[in-house]
Design an enzyme around this catalytic site. Structure first.
Site: not given
Ligand code: XBP
Ligand code: MG
Length: 253
Positions: A12, A10
């Site tokens: 973020d 993953d």
């Molecule tokens: C990550 C997210 C993303 C970011 C924003 O979730 O939720 O949506 O917060 O991204 P994970 P965008 O780590 O579970 O993949 O604004 O580019 O959609």
């Molecule tokens: Mg995440």
């Protein structure tokens, strides 16, 4: 015995703590630039993180907190486009560092001949900006597959992005181990059939329920910054390839 052939990361919250000081800030900048007085505080953002994906998160915010505000899909798409541009700039200056142990583990996996992939809901441009600025100028090329954003119809907690990444790798769930930081990520991984899963907690996810994860740690750890185990199948003060192979063997036998 099954062989561990790939690590799927993953982005973020797992590769870097991008939510509070990256995405949240970029959303607020985009709102202000559009003349909107919406302020996503650190606390409010904790609730908004229930919904993955930026466009989906804006819609959830409006439905829950400003139900009288009528927002068209075009308005949301426009705000999100601007947010993405602002986010990629934030990754350059000042940027957000990788979490402890991420660079080390990526290097160890490459040396061990494993495949590396990314499975994230975030927009591809955001992944590129983080990897180029915080990993290496050629950071994207460290990964065999980068699966991101709207490439699949349903975002996490749906399994689609992990299923897509495995298809692209030509691998099955028993060949792979996933690294996540959130409950949404955990559900996405488990529904895809991947059973070896490491969770690295962060401020937004430390109180979530990680039933079904193989190992939960505060971070991946480095030689001078050991990690702490919260729960799981193996003991390790650093999440390295040896520990991951042991964990994978526990899960798949
Ligand atoms: C990550 C997210 C993303 C970011 C924003 O979730 O939720 O949506 O917060 O991204 P994970 P965008 O780590 O579970 O993949 O604004 O580019 O959609
Ligand atoms: Mg995440």
């Amino acid at each position: 015995m099954k062989e561990l052939k790939a690590l799927i990361f993953d982005v973020d919250g797992t590769l870097a703590d991008t939510e509070r000081d990256g995405h949240r800030v970029a959303f607020n900048q985009a709102f202000a630039a559009a003349g909107l007085d919406w302020d996503w505080t650190e606390e409010l953002y904790g609730d908004l993180l229930k919904i993955t994906g930026g466009k989906e998160r804006i819609r959830y915010f409006l439905d829950k907190y400003l139900p009288e505000f009528e927002a068209s899909a075009e308005l949301i798409a426009g705000l999100h486009k601007d947010k993405t541009q602002r986010y990629t700039k934030l990754m350059e200056n000042p940027g957000i560092p990788l979490r402890p142990g991420v660079r080390r583990l990526l290097q160890e996996a490459k040396q061990a001949g494993m495949k590396l992939a990314i499975a994230t809901t975030t927009t591809p441009a955001n992944v590129s900006a983080l990897l180029q600025n915080s990993l290496a100028a050629d950071g994207e090329s460290w990964f065999d597959i980068i699966a991101a954003g709207d490439i699949v119809p349903a975002k996490k907690p749906a399994p689609d992005i992990y299923v897509y990444a495995m298809e692209q790798l030509g691998l099955a769930p028993e060949d792979c181990l996933a690294l996540e930081d959130s409950e949404n990520g955990l559900h996405s991984v488990l529904q895809s059939g991947i059973k070896s899963l490491v969770i690295t907690l962060n401020g937004y996810t430390q109180d979530q329920d990680f039933e079904g994860a193989s190992l939960v740690v505060n971070h991946l750890g480095d030689p001078d910054n050991k990690c702490e185990k919260v729960s799981g199948l193996v003991d390790a003060d650093m999440v390295n390839i040896e520990a991951l192979k042991k964990l994978h063997a526990h899960v798949w036998g």
